[in-house]
Enzyme design. Structure first.
Site, PDB file in Angstrom:
ATOM      1  N   GLU A  84       1.070  -1.426  -0.102  1.00  0.00           N
ATOM      2  CA  GLU A  84       0.098   0.138  -0.209  1.00  0.00           C
ATOM      3  C   GLU A  84       1.048   1.275   0.244  1.00  0.00           C
ATOM      4  OE1 GLU A  84      -2.838   0.390   2.816  1.00  0.00           O
ATOM      5  OE2 GLU A  84      -3.603   1.785   2.030  1.00  0.00           O
ATOM      6  N   LYS A 268      -8.068  -0.674  10.825  1.00  0.00           N
ATOM      7  CA  LYS A 268      -7.322  -1.473   9.759  1.00  0.00           C
ATOM      8  C   LYS A 268      -5.965  -0.310   9.728  1.00  0.00           C
ATOM      9  CE  LYS A 268      -6.363  -1.218   5.069  1.00  0.00           C
ATOM     10  NZ  LYS A 268      -5.533   0.117   4.759  1.00  0.00           N
ATOM     11  N   ASP A 284       3.839 -14.444  11.647  1.00  0.00           N
ATOM     12  CA  ASP A 284       2.926 -15.162  11.432  1.00  0.00           C
ATOM     13  C   ASP A 284       1.756 -13.520  12.181  1.00  0.00           C
ATOM     14  OD1 ASP A 284       0.160 -15.606  12.265  1.00  0.00           O
ATOM     15  OD2 ASP A 284       0.705 -17.513  12.294  1.00  0.00           O
ATOM     16  N   HIS A 382      -2.415  10.235   0.615  1.00  0.00           N
ATOM     17  CA  HIS A 382      -2.371   9.276  -0.252  1.00  0.00           C
ATOM     18  C   HIS A 382      -2.388   8.853  -1.985  1.00  0.00           C
ATOM     19  CE1 HIS A 382      -3.032   4.722  -0.062  1.00  0.00           C
ATOM     20  NE2 HIS A 382      -4.490   5.017  -0.556  1.00  0.00           N
TER      21      HIS A 382
HETATM   22  C1  LIG Z   1       1.673  11.300   3.067  1.00  0.00           C
HETATM   23  C2  LIG Z   1       1.578  11.848   3.586  1.00  0.00           C
HETATM   24  C3  LIG Z   1       2.931  11.395   4.910  1.00  0.00           C
HETATM   25  C4  LIG Z   1       2.454  13.334   2.872  1.00  0.00           C
HETATM   26  O1  LIG Z   1       2.577  14.438   3.908  1.00  0.00           O
HETATM   27  P1  LIG Z   1       2.917  15.571   2.958  1.00  0.00           P
HETATM   28  O2  LIG Z   1       3.012  17.167   3.903  1.00  0.00           O
HETATM   29  O3  LIG Z   1       2.995  15.530   1.620  1.00  0.00           O
HETATM   30  O4  LIG Z   1       4.868  15.480   3.762  1.00  0.00           O
HETATM   31  P2  LIG Z   1       6.242  16.005   3.500  1.00  0.00           P
HETATM   32  O5  LIG Z   1       6.409  16.158   1.572  1.00  0.00           O
HETATM   33  O6  LIG Z   1       6.041  17.322   3.971  1.00  0.00           O
HETATM   34  O7  LIG Z   1       7.078  14.830   3.721  1.00  0.00           O
HETATM   35  C5  LIG Z   1       7.125  14.968   5.747  1.00  0.00           C
HETATM   36  C6  LIG Z   1       8.202  13.586   6.451  1.00  0.00           C
HETATM   37  O8  LIG Z   1       6.849  12.811   5.213  1.00  0.00           O
HETATM   38  C7  LIG Z   1       7.271  11.672   4.530  1.00  0.00           C
HETATM   39  N1  LIG Z   1       7.468  11.417   3.546  1.00  0.00           N
HETATM   40  C8  LIG Z   1       6.609  11.829   2.569  1.00  0.00           C
HETATM   41  N2  LIG Z   1       6.535  11.807   1.449  1.00  0.00           N
HETATM   42  C9  LIG Z   1       7.699  11.005   1.607  1.00  0.00           C
HETATM   43  C10 LIG Z   1       7.690   9.915   0.002  1.00  0.00           C
HETATM   44  N3  LIG Z   1       7.263  10.089  -0.575  1.00  0.00           N
HETATM   45  N4  LIG Z   1       8.736   8.748  -0.076  1.00  0.00           N
HETATM   46  C11 LIG Z   1       9.365   9.253   1.578  1.00  0.00           C
HETATM   47  N5  LIG Z   1       8.643   9.516   2.909  1.00  0.00           N
HETATM   48  C12 LIG Z   1       8.017  10.223   2.417  1.00  0.00           C
HETATM   49  C13 LIG Z   1       9.196  12.246   5.103  1.00  0.00           C
HETATM   50  O9  LIG Z   1       9.675  11.660   6.492  1.00  0.00           O
HETATM   51  C14 LIG Z   1       8.608  13.496   4.840  1.00  0.00           C
HETATM   52  O10 LIG Z   1       9.974  13.998   6.170  1.00  0.00           O
HETATM   53  P3  LIG Z   1      11.753  14.212   5.427  1.00  0.00           P
HETATM   54  O11 LIG Z   1      11.760  12.873   6.475  1.00  0.00           O
HETATM   55  O12 LIG Z   1      12.007  13.633   4.262  1.00  0.00           O
HETATM   56  O13 LIG Z   1      12.588  14.894   5.960  1.00  0.00           O
HETATM   57  C15 LIG Z   1       0.878  12.715   4.023  1.00  0.00           C
HETATM   58  O14 LIG Z   1      -0.330  12.869   3.606  1.00  0.00           O
HETATM   59  C16 LIG Z   1       0.040  11.520   5.299  1.00  0.00           C
HETATM   60  O15 LIG Z   1       0.768  11.286   6.314  1.00  0.00           O
HETATM   61  N6  LIG Z   1      -0.440  11.326   4.817  1.00  0.00           N
HETATM   62  C17 LIG Z   1      -1.700   9.732   5.873  1.00  0.00           C
HETATM   63  C18 LIG Z   1      -1.474   8.565   4.535  1.00  0.00           C
HETATM   64  C19 LIG Z   1      -1.599   7.351   5.351  1.00  0.00           C
HETATM   65  O16 LIG Z   1      -2.460   7.942   6.237  1.00  0.00           O
HETATM   66  N7  LIG Z   1      -2.080   6.071   4.690  1.00  0.00           N
HETATM   67  C20 LIG Z   1      -2.636   4.996   5.004  1.00  0.00           C
HETATM   68  C21 LIG Z   1      -3.258   4.649   3.930  1.00  0.00           C
HETATM   69  S1  LIG Z   1      -5.041   4.836   4.039  1.00  0.00           S
HETATM   70  C22 LIG Z   1      -5.584   3.713   4.792  1.00  0.00           C
HETATM   71  O17 LIG Z   1      -5.050   2.417   4.398  1.00  0.00           O
HETATM   72  C23 LIG Z   1      -5.864   3.570   6.259  1.00  0.00           C
HETATM   73  C24 LIG Z   1      -6.777   4.528   7.252  1.00  0.00           C
HETATM   74  C25 LIG Z   1      -6.841   5.824   6.430  1.00  0.00           C
HETATM   75  O18 LIG Z   1      -8.265   4.580   6.277  1.00  0.00           O
HETATM   76  C26 LIG Z   1      -7.198   4.465   7.934  1.00  0.00           C
HETATM   77  C27 LIG Z   1      -8.157   6.023   8.635  1.00  0.00           C
HETATM   78  O19 LIG Z   1      -9.264   5.645   8.290  1.00  0.00           O
HETATM   79  O20 LIG Z   1      -7.635   5.391  10.423  1.00  0.00           O
HETATM   80  N1  LIG Z   2      -2.866 -20.210  16.176  1.00  0.00           N
HETATM   81  C1  LIG Z   2      -1.751 -19.970  15.077  1.00  0.00           C
HETATM   82  O1  LIG Z   2      -1.299 -18.863  15.689  1.00  0.00           O
HETATM   83  C2  LIG Z   2      -0.584 -21.046  14.901  1.00  0.00           C
HETATM   84  C3  LIG Z   2       0.379 -20.574  14.616  1.00  0.00           C
HETATM   85  N2  LIG Z   2       1.485 -22.086  14.304  1.00  0.00           N
HETATM   86  C4  LIG Z   2       2.698 -20.905  13.692  1.00  0.00           C
HETATM   87  O2  LIG Z   2       4.133 -21.694  14.779  1.00  0.00           O
HETATM   88  C5  LIG Z   2       4.607 -20.775  14.533  1.00  0.00           C
HETATM   89  C6  LIG Z   2       5.380 -20.512  15.839  1.00  0.00           C
HETATM   90  O3  LIG Z   2       6.056 -21.142  16.887  1.00  0.00           O
HETATM   91  P1  LIG Z   2       7.079 -20.523  18.046  1.00  0.00           P
HETATM   92  O4  LIG Z   2       6.555 -21.647  19.222  1.00  0.00           O
HETATM   93  O5  LIG Z   2       6.978 -19.576  18.255  1.00  0.00           O
HETATM   94  O6  LIG Z   2       8.080 -21.578  16.782  1.00  0.00           O
HETATM   95  P2  LIG Z   2       9.403 -22.719  17.347  1.00  0.00           P
HETATM   96  O7  LIG Z   2       8.142 -23.747  18.553  1.00  0.00           O
HETATM   97  O8  LIG Z   2       9.316 -23.195  16.263  1.00  0.00           O
HETATM   98  O9  LIG Z   2      10.265 -22.860  18.052  1.00  0.00           O
HETATM   99  C7  LIG Z   2      10.407 -22.823  19.745  1.00  0.00           C
HETATM  100  C8  LIG Z   2      11.079 -23.448  20.207  1.00  0.00           C
HETATM  101  O10 LIG Z   2      12.146 -22.690  20.116  1.00  0.00           O
HETATM  102  C9  LIG Z   2      13.138 -22.971  20.875  1.00  0.00           C
HETATM  103  N3  LIG Z   2      13.902 -21.556  21.833  1.00  0.00           N
HETATM  104  C10 LIG Z   2      14.927 -21.353  21.995  1.00  0.00           C
HETATM  105  N4  LIG Z   2      15.603 -20.339  21.734  1.00  0.00           N
HETATM  106  C11 LIG Z   2      15.029 -19.829  22.196  1.00  0.00           C
HETATM  107  C12 LIG Z   2      14.233 -17.996  22.727  1.00  0.00           C
HETATM  108  N5  LIG Z   2      14.995 -17.549  23.292  1.00  0.00           N
HETATM  109  N6  LIG Z   2      12.557 -18.187  23.518  1.00  0.00           N
HETATM  110  C13 LIG Z   2      12.346 -18.859  23.007  1.00  0.00           C
HETATM  111  N7  LIG Z   2      12.264 -20.077  22.391  1.00  0.00           N
HETATM  112  C14 LIG Z   2      13.659 -20.710  22.033  1.00  0.00           C
HETATM  113  C15 LIG Z   2      12.205 -23.540  22.531  1.00  0.00           C
HETATM  114  O11 LIG Z   2      12.469 -25.303  22.232  1.00  0.00           O
HETATM  115  P3  LIG Z   2      13.254 -26.335  22.896  1.00  0.00           P
HETATM  116  O12 LIG Z   2      12.948 -25.584  24.043  1.00  0.00           O
HETATM  117  O13 LIG Z   2      12.081 -27.182  22.369  1.00  0.00           O
HETATM  118  O14 LIG Z   2      14.151 -25.778  22.348  1.00  0.00           O
HETATM  119  C16 LIG Z   2      11.270 -23.015  21.647  1.00  0.00           C
HETATM  120  O15 LIG Z   2       9.483 -23.958  21.487  1.00  0.00           O
HETATM  121  C17 LIG Z   2       4.903 -19.587  13.390  1.00  0.00           C
HETATM  122  O16 LIG Z   2       4.861 -20.533  12.362  1.00  0.00           O
HETATM  123  C18 LIG Z   2       3.505 -19.750  13.357  1.00  0.00           C
HETATM  124  O17 LIG Z   2       2.985 -19.703  12.250  1.00  0.00           O
HETATM  125  C19 LIG Z   2       1.314 -22.880  14.629  1.00  0.00           C
HETATM  126  C20 LIG Z   2      -0.150 -23.586  15.175  1.00  0.00           C
HETATM  127  C21 LIG Z   2      -1.226 -22.318  14.657  1.00  0.00           C
END
Ligand SMILES: CC(C)(COP(=O)([O-])OP(=O)([O-])OC[C@H]1O[C@@H](n2cnc3c(N)ncnc32)[C@H](O)[C@@H]1OP(=O)([O-])[O-])[C@@H](O)C(=O)NCCC(=O)NCCSC(=O)C[C@@](C)(O)CC(=O)[O-]
Ligand SMILES: NC(=O)C1=CN([C@@H]2O[C@H](COP(=O)(O)OP(=O)(O)OC[C@H]3O[C@@H](n4cnc5c(N)ncnc54)[C@H](OP(=O)(O)O)[C@@H]3O)[C@@H](O)[C@H]2O)C=CC1
Length: 428
Positions: A84, A268, A284, A382
């Site tokens: 997006e 969202k 995940d 946007h």
């Molecule tokens: C889009 C902006 C940021 C423009 O805003 P602007 O005022 O035109 O930005 P600007 O040109 O003054 O730039 C300001 C800063 O924005 C960043 N920036 C700005 N443009 C760029 C670019 N091209 N590439 C990379 N970075 C960019 C960048 O950080 C920049 O600063 P800098 O670091 O450059 O000094 C602003 O209008 C905005 O924030 N709009 C909102 C957009 C948004 O929320 N999008 C999400 C998708 S819509 C949706 O799906 C969700 C929604 C909306 O339905 C959720 C809801 O309803 O709550």
């Molecule tokens: N409903 C859902 O969301 C479901 C999701 N999944 C999937 O499961 C996966 C994630 O499972 P997850 O249990 O996280 O992964 P893993 O089972 O792959 O890894 C976890 C294991 O890693 C070992 N381990 C080693 N170092 C660490 C540490 N620092 N911290 C924690 N554990 C460590 C431990 O095992 P040990 O002690 O045995 O060595 C632990 O049990 C994802 O791919 C997800 O999509 C699966 C089923 C259902």
């Protein structure tokens, strides 16, 4: 080495190669990680084939980097995977505003997941509940026998809860919850294995039959919180006073608090930011989405995950609280080279830190959408960025894309028809 800064001037004006080099310089990234993030060898076919079934290829999405993030006083560059337009720009912009006001502050619970064991046909459901609770230490001990690594890291099963459902279409039911600290894992496999190990003993104690043994994605013991405070001056826009922008954001959020139709869209917007990081780090996203929306409906009515209010000094205060079951171990986080590189770029050391930074990105994303909605409307920013997609749709290629996009955005007519006309004019 100079202190790491997430502020990279003019990243947007560079080519993807130059951006990658600038990000690599800022984050001291290795050549191998740069290659992985470039997509050139992000996921070798053999690895892909090992990840899921019947693999015939790979499906690519853009990876961008959001700049300017300061979380708990530390700077982060944020890898974001999304299809997006305007999401990465919006996050970067709000992070820029926030860093001038001290950045984001976060906190989180210990990484505790729930597994459920469903017991059917217990003769005495309430008696079964009490017997299970009395066997707490035995059950926790059994659960902790298998995961030696997890226990060594300070994780493991910590507690149990037992619920009784007296009246269901299949009779009374008892559900035992295992509460497991999964440390740096998302934890699904970990807790599922524990639940399966314990099931026969649970059936015995409850004197019933066990059916389901599975984690709950409502990770309400693994909550993350992010907060930001913005001065009205920092919110000033061309035609809008900062105080009006702050008030507009509060009023926009109020509709999301009281009305599910708005809350879904509002949330969202939060998930635009969160999912992008979740996907980039190989986590995940279905689990995160399911948990987020269930948590948003926890009071029986779907509502906003965030709150925006005015502080005593007029400042805008944004807060977000939601479940965040993210891992640095397990799932694709360890197998996908680009996910590994993204995690290194983030520089997070624990799954909790990853969860907190991700929540800050969600809050920034929410702030961007509300700021736009409360003032100039969402379409201006946007659609200006979406104009490049529209230009491509109209057939623009290479350097034509930016020229056509610029023309249709300037005309305020971001349509394929107008893009095609501009393209034809350009090619004439
Ligand atoms: C889009 C902006 C940021 C423009 O805003 P602007 O005022 O035109 O930005 P600007 O040109 O003054 O730039 C300001 C800063 O924005 C960043 N920036 C700005 N443009 C760029 C670019 N091209 N590439 C990379 N970075 C960019 C960048 O950080 C920049 O600063 P800098 O670091 O450059 O000094 C602003 O209008 C905005 O924030 N709009 C909102 C957009 C948004 O929320 N999008 C999400 C998708 S819509 C949706 O799906 C969700 C929604 C909306 O339905 C959720 C809801 O309803 O709550
Ligand atoms: N409903 C859902 O969301 C479901 C999701 N999944 C999937 O499961 C996966 C994630 O499972 P997850 O249990 O996280 O992964 P893993 O089972 O792959 O890894 C976890 C294991 O890693 C070992 N381990 C080693 N170092 C660490 C540490 N620092 N911290 C924690 N554990 C460590 C431990 O095992 P040990 O002690 O045995 O060595 C632990 O049990 C994802 O791919 C997800 O999509 C699966 C089923 C259902």
């Amino acid at each position: 080495m100079a202190e790491f800064s997430s502020r990279i001037e003019n990243l947007r004006g560079m080519t993807p190669q130059d951006r990658r080099a600038a990000v690599a310089r800022a984050a001291n990234m290795s050549d191998a990680d740069q290659i992985a993030l470039s997509g050139a060898d992000g996921l070798p076919q053999t690895l892909a084939d090992g990840m899921i079934e019947n693999v015939i290829g790979k499906y690519e999405l853009p990876l961008g980097v959001a700049t300017n993030f300061t979380v708990n006083g530390r700077d982060y560059l944020i890898p974001m995977v999304t299809e997006e337009p305007s999401v990465v720009a919006a996050a970067s912009y709000m992070a820029r505003i926030a860093r001038g006001c001290g950045g984001f502050t976060t906190s989180s619970d210990a990484p505790v997941m729930r597994a459920q064991i469903q017991v059917l046909r217990p003769g005495d459901p309430h008696g079964a509940r009490q017997r299970l609770l009395s066997a707490r230490d035995e059950l926790i001990g059994m659960a902790n026998q298998r995961d030696t690594v997890l226990i060594g890291l300070g994780g493991g099963c910590k507690d149990i809860e037992v619920q009784v459902f007296d009246d269901t279409p299949v009779g009374p039911m008892v559900v035992l919850h295992l509460l497991v600290d999964v440390r740096d894992a998302m934890g699904a496999n970990t807790v599922n294995s524990m639940a399966e190990t314990l099931a026969p003993r649970v059936a015995e104690i409850a004197r019933g039959e066990v059916r389901l043994r599975i984690l709950s994605n409502l990770a309400d013991r693994r909550l993350v919180r992010a907060r930001v405070e913005i001065t009205p001056e920092a919110l000033k826009m061309d035609r809008f006073d900062g105080d009006d922008v702050a008030q507009g954001i509060v009023e926009a959020c109020t509709l999301a608090i009281i009305d599910p139709y708005r809350a879904v869209t509002h949330n969202k917007g939060i998930m635009n930011g969160i999912d992008s990081v979740v996907v980039a780090t190989g986590n995940d996203w279905r689990a995160i989405e399911a948990g987020a929306h269930a948590y948003a409906a926890r009071d029986g009515r779907y509502s906003s995950l965030s709150r925006w209010e005015r502080g005593a000094g007029g400042e805008l205060v944004g807060t977000l609280e939601m479940p965040m079951a993210l891992g640095l171990i397990g799932g694709a986080t360890k197998t996908h080279p680009a996910a590994q590189a993204a995690i290194r770029l983030l520089g997070v050391r624990t799954a909790q830190e990853l969860a907190e930074v991700t929540a800050a990105v969600g809050l920034a994303q929410n702030m961007a959408a509300l700021r736009a909605l409360a003032t100039e409307g969402i379409q201006k920013g946007h659609m200006t960025l979406h104009a490049r997609n529209i230009a491509i749709l109209a057939g623009a290629e290479g350097g034509e894309v930016d020229r056509v996009a610029g023309a249709i955005a300037a005309a305020g007519e971001v349509t394929v028809q107008r893009a095609a006309a501009e393209l034809a004019r350009l090619r004439d």
